[in-house]
Design a protein around this motif. Structure first.
Motif, PDB file in Angstrom:
ATOM      1  N   LEU A 254       4.974 -13.330 -28.695  1.00  0.00           N
ATOM      2  CA  LEU A 254       4.968 -12.792 -27.335  1.00  0.00           C
ATOM      3  C   LEU A 254       3.545 -12.380 -27.005  1.00  0.00           C
ATOM      4  O   LEU A 254       2.898 -11.668 -27.775  1.00  0.00           O
ATOM      5  CB  LEU A 254       5.898 -11.584 -27.213  1.00  0.00           C
ATOM      6  N   GLY A 255       3.040 -12.862 -25.867  1.00  0.00           N
ATOM      7  CA  GLY A 255       1.687 -12.534 -25.445  1.00  0.00           C
ATOM      8  C   GLY A 255       1.615 -12.401 -23.939  1.00  0.00           C
ATOM      9  O   GLY A 255       2.644 -12.404 -23.250  1.00  0.00           O
ATOM     10  N   ARG A 256       0.392 -12.290 -23.444  1.00  0.00           N
ATOM     11  CA  ARG A 256       0.163 -12.178 -22.008  1.00  0.00           C
ATOM     12  C   ARG A 256      -0.813 -13.263 -21.574  1.00  0.00           C
ATOM     13  O   ARG A 256      -1.871 -13.435 -22.178  1.00  0.00           O
ATOM     14  CB  ARG A 256      -0.389 -10.801 -21.673  1.00  0.00           C
ATOM     15  N   LEU A 257      -0.436 -13.965 -20.519  1.00  0.00           N
ATOM     16  CA  LEU A 257      -1.237 -15.039 -19.954  1.00  0.00           C
ATOM     17  C   LEU A 257      -1.874 -14.539 -18.665  1.00  0.00           C
ATOM     18  O   LEU A 257      -1.169 -14.100 -17.758  1.00  0.00           O
ATOM     19  CB  LEU A 257      -0.342 -16.250 -19.652  1.00  0.00           C
ATOM     20  N   ALA A 258      -3.209 -14.576 -18.606  1.00  0.00           N
ATOM     21  CA  ALA A 258      -3.943 -14.177 -17.392  1.00  0.00           C
ATOM     22  C   ALA A 258      -4.518 -15.436 -16.760  1.00  0.00           C
ATOM     23  O   ALA A 258      -5.210 -16.224 -17.419  1.00  0.00           O
ATOM     24  CB  ALA A 258      -5.056 -13.198 -17.745  1.00  0.00           C
ATOM     25  N   MET A 259      -4.227 -15.609 -15.480  1.00  0.00           N
ATOM     26  CA  MET A 259      -4.715 -16.791 -14.773  1.00  0.00           C
ATOM     27  C   MET A 259      -4.837 -16.479 -13.291  1.00  0.00           C
ATOM     28  O   MET A 259      -4.235 -15.539 -12.793  1.00  0.00           O
ATOM     29  CB  MET A 259      -3.771 -17.978 -14.992  1.00  0.00           C
ATOM     30  N   GLY A 260      -5.615 -17.265 -12.613  1.00  0.00           N
ATOM     31  CA  GLY A 260      -5.744 -17.074 -11.180  1.00  0.00           C
ATOM     32  C   GLY A 260      -7.041 -17.617 -10.660  1.00  0.00           C
ATOM     33  O   GLY A 260      -7.787 -18.309 -11.356  1.00  0.00           O
ATOM     34  N   HIS A 261      -7.307 -17.259  -9.425  1.00  0.00           N
ATOM     35  CA  HIS A 261      -8.507 -17.720  -8.746  1.00  0.00           C
ATOM     36  C   HIS A 261      -8.982 -16.600  -7.832  1.00  0.00           C
ATOM     37  O   HIS A 261      -8.215 -16.116  -6.998  1.00  0.00           O
ATOM     38  CB  HIS A 261      -8.191 -18.986  -7.945  1.00  0.00           C
ATOM     39  N   GLY A 262     -10.225 -16.171  -8.009  1.00  0.00           N
ATOM     40  CA  GLY A 262     -10.754 -15.090  -7.179  1.00  0.00           C
ATOM     41  C   GLY A 262      -9.952 -13.819  -7.396  1.00  0.00           C
ATOM     42  O   GLY A 262      -9.618 -13.478  -8.521  1.00  0.00           O
ATOM     43  N   PRO A 263      -9.611 -13.128  -6.304  1.00  0.00           N
ATOM     44  CA  PRO A 263      -8.883 -11.860  -6.452  1.00  0.00           C
ATOM     45  C   PRO A 263      -7.399 -12.057  -6.770  1.00  0.00           C
ATOM     46  O   PRO A 263      -6.688 -11.093  -7.010  1.00  0.00           O
ATOM     47  CB  PRO A 263      -9.063 -11.189  -5.097  1.00  0.00           C
ATOM     48  N   GLY A 264      -6.929 -13.294  -6.800  1.00  0.00           N
ATOM     49  CA  GLY A 264      -5.514 -13.562  -7.038  1.00  0.00           C
ATOM     50  C   GLY A 264      -5.161 -13.727  -8.501  1.00  0.00           C
ATOM     51  O   GLY A 264      -4.360 -14.581  -8.849  1.00  0.00           O
ATOM     52  N   ILE A 265      -5.742 -12.940  -9.388  1.00  0.00           N
ATOM     53  CA  ILE A 265      -5.456 -13.053 -10.820  1.00  0.00           C
ATOM     54  C   ILE A 265      -4.106 -12.410 -11.122  1.00  0.00           C
ATOM     55  O   ILE A 265      -3.802 -11.321 -10.654  1.00  0.00           O
ATOM     56  CB  ILE A 265      -6.574 -12.408 -11.654  1.00  0.00           C
ATOM     57  N   GLU A 266      -3.308 -13.102 -11.929  1.00  0.00           N
ATOM     58  CA  GLU A 266      -1.988 -12.619 -12.340  1.00  0.00           C
ATOM     59  C   GLU A 266      -1.945 -12.534 -13.860  1.00  0.00           C
ATOM     60  O   GLU A 266      -2.627 -13.294 -14.550  1.00  0.00           O
ATOM     61  CB  GLU A 266      -0.895 -13.577 -11.859  1.00  0.00           C
ATOM     62  N   ILE A 267      -1.106 -11.643 -14.379  1.00  0.00           N
ATOM     63  CA  ILE A 267      -0.869 -11.537 -15.813  1.00  0.00           C
ATOM     64  C   ILE A 267       0.629 -11.650 -16.036  1.00  0.00           C
ATOM     65  O   ILE A 267       1.412 -10.926 -15.423  1.00  0.00           O
ATOM     66  CB  ILE A 267      -1.403 -10.216 -16.386  1.00  0.00           C
TER      67      ILE A 267
ATOM     68  N   SER B 214       9.105 -22.131 -16.315  1.00  0.00           N
ATOM     69  CA  SER B 214       9.815 -22.891 -15.297  1.00  0.00           C
ATOM     70  C   SER B 214       8.835 -23.203 -14.170  1.00  0.00           C
ATOM     71  O   SER B 214       7.736 -22.659 -14.112  1.00  0.00           O
ATOM     72  CB  SER B 214      11.014 -22.085 -14.774  1.00  0.00           C
ATOM     73  N   VAL B 215       9.214 -24.096 -13.286  1.00  0.00           N
ATOM     74  CA  VAL B 215       8.370 -24.415 -12.143  1.00  0.00           C
ATOM     75  C   VAL B 215       8.195 -23.141 -11.325  1.00  0.00           C
ATOM     76  O   VAL B 215       9.156 -22.428 -11.052  1.00  0.00           O
ATOM     77  CB  VAL B 215       8.999 -25.529 -11.282  1.00  0.00           C
ATOM     78  N   GLY B 216       6.964 -22.827 -10.985  1.00  0.00           N
ATOM     79  CA  GLY B 216       6.694 -21.612 -10.231  1.00  0.00           C
ATOM     80  C   GLY B 216       5.210 -21.314 -10.195  1.00  0.00           C
ATOM     81  O   GLY B 216       4.381 -22.222 -10.188  1.00  0.00           O
ATOM     82  N   THR B 217       4.878 -20.047 -10.209  1.00  0.00           N
ATOM     83  CA  THR B 217       3.497 -19.602 -10.050  1.00  0.00           C
ATOM     84  C   THR B 217       2.573 -20.194 -11.103  1.00  0.00           C
ATOM     85  O   THR B 217       1.496 -20.694 -10.786  1.00  0.00           O
ATOM     86  CB  THR B 217       3.420 -18.059 -10.102  1.00  0.00           C
ATOM     87  N   LYS B 218       2.971 -20.144 -12.373  1.00  0.00           N
ATOM     88  CA  LYS B 218       2.093 -20.633 -13.445  1.00  0.00           C
ATOM     89  C   LYS B 218       1.818 -22.121 -13.286  1.00  0.00           C
ATOM     90  O   LYS B 218       0.674 -22.556 -13.410  1.00  0.00           O
ATOM     91  CB  LYS B 218       2.693 -20.326 -14.814  1.00  0.00           C
ATOM     92  N   THR B 219       2.850 -22.904 -13.013  1.00  0.00           N
ATOM     93  CA  THR B 219       2.641 -24.350 -12.891  1.00  0.00           C
ATOM     94  C   THR B 219       1.837 -24.678 -11.633  1.00  0.00           C
ATOM     95  O   THR B 219       1.026 -25.598 -11.647  1.00  0.00           O
ATOM     96  CB  THR B 219       3.980 -25.108 -12.886  1.00  0.00           C
TER      97      THR B 219
ATOM     98  N   MET C 219      -0.484 -22.703 -10.246  1.00  0.00           N
ATOM     99  CA  MET C 219      -1.860 -22.238 -10.418  1.00  0.00           C
ATOM    100  C   MET C 219      -2.686 -23.167 -11.293  1.00  0.00           C
ATOM    101  O   MET C 219      -3.905 -23.208 -11.172  1.00  0.00           O
ATOM    102  CB  MET C 219      -1.875 -20.826 -10.990  1.00  0.00           C
ATOM    103  N   VAL C 220      -2.043 -23.919 -12.177  1.00  0.00           N
ATOM    104  CA  VAL C 220      -2.783 -24.840 -13.049  1.00  0.00           C
ATOM    105  C   VAL C 220      -3.582 -25.835 -12.220  1.00  0.00           C
ATOM    106  O   VAL C 220      -4.705 -26.165 -12.553  1.00  0.00           O
ATOM    107  CB  VAL C 220      -1.827 -25.568 -14.020  1.00  0.00           C
ATOM    108  N   GLY C 221      -3.009 -26.297 -11.122  1.00  0.00           N
ATOM    109  CA  GLY C 221      -3.717 -27.247 -10.270  1.00  0.00           C
ATOM    110  C   GLY C 221      -4.901 -26.647  -9.539  1.00  0.00           C
ATOM    111  O   GLY C 221      -5.840 -27.341  -9.175  1.00  0.00           O
ATOM    112  N   VAL C 222      -4.892 -25.334  -9.320  1.00  0.00           N
ATOM    113  CA  VAL C 222      -5.965 -24.650  -8.604  1.00  0.00           C
ATOM    114  C   VAL C 222      -7.093 -24.255  -9.547  1.00  0.00           C
ATOM    115  O   VAL C 222      -8.265 -24.475  -9.264  1.00  0.00           O
ATOM    116  CB  VAL C 222      -5.417 -23.385  -7.891  1.00  0.00           C
ATOM    117  N   SER C 223      -6.741 -23.649 -10.655  1.00  0.00           N
ATOM    118  CA  SER C 223      -7.725 -23.167 -11.613  1.00  0.00           C
ATOM    119  C   SER C 223      -7.102 -23.180 -13.004  1.00  0.00           C
ATOM    120  O   SER C 223      -6.366 -22.265 -13.362  1.00  0.00           O
ATOM    121  CB  SER C 223      -8.185 -21.748 -11.255  1.00  0.00           C
ATOM    122  N   PRO C 224      -7.385 -24.206 -13.817  1.00  0.00           N
ATOM    123  CA  PRO C 224      -6.709 -24.328 -15.102  1.00  0.00           C
ATOM    124  C   PRO C 224      -7.209 -23.367 -16.186  1.00  0.00           C
ATOM    125  O   PRO C 224      -6.572 -23.234 -17.223  1.00  0.00           O
ATOM    126  CB  PRO C 224      -6.982 -25.773 -15.506  1.00  0.00           C
ATOM    127  N   TRP C 225      -8.319 -22.682 -15.983  1.00  0.00           N
ATOM    128  CA  TRP C 225      -8.875 -21.816 -17.024  1.00  0.00           C
ATOM    129  C   TRP C 225      -8.108 -20.511 -17.095  1.00  0.00           C
ATOM    130  O   TRP C 225      -7.880 -19.850 -16.081  1.00  0.00           O
ATOM    131  CB  TRP C 225     -10.361 -21.564 -16.776  1.00  0.00           C
TER     132      TRP C 225
END
Length: 135
Positions: free
Chosen positions: A25-38, A55-60, A62-68
């Motif tokens: 169990l961990g935490r994934l941080a991703m986003g673009h600019g001020p829209g970072i989610e954990i 599942s299909v949603g925010t994480k999937t 966001m990968v297309g916007v900023s994969p890092w």
């Protein structure tokens, strides 16, 4: 007690991967600019890759916007509190060989619902630190 130099230790890359392989169990941080989610997320790991099921949603999306991404696990044992951070690009797994590896590693999610989107983080950076702890 301990001297200041004894309070914090950098972990080796091998020690980081050992901890990644035995924690799920961990935490994934991703986003673009001020829209970072954990996101809290279940995962599994092998030598150089962290695998996630979602599942299909925010994480999937966001990968297309900023994969890092950054991915973090932490814990406490033997008088130490520790943290491991993995950084790298997140990608959706579509090749049958990638899907087979993720399946062999026993990737499962504790969250309810269908988690049919398999993803991986190809680690470009893996770092860890340990702190002396009273926990």
């Amino acid at each position: 007690m301990y001297g200041r130099e004894d309070l914090v230790e950098e972990m080796t890359r091998d020690d980081c991967w050992r901890r990644l392989r035995r924690t799920h169990l961990g935490r994934l941080a991703m986003g673009h600019g001020p829209g970072i989610e954990i996101f809290p997320i279940n995962y599994t790991a092998d030598g150089q890759t962290v695998y996630l099921a979602t599942s299909v949603g925010t994480k999937t999306a966001m990968v297309g916007v900023s994969p890092w991404v950054a991915f973090e696990i932490d814990g406490a044992d033997d008088g130490w509190t520790w943290s491991v951070v993995v950084k790298g690009p997140l990608r959706r797994l579509v090749r049958s060989a990638d899907l087979e590896v993720a399946g062999e590693l026993g990737l499962r999610s504790a969250a309810p619902g269908v988690k049919d989107q398999l993803m991986s983080i190809d680690a470009t950076s893996v770092t860890g630190r340990r702190f002396r702890s009273a926990l």
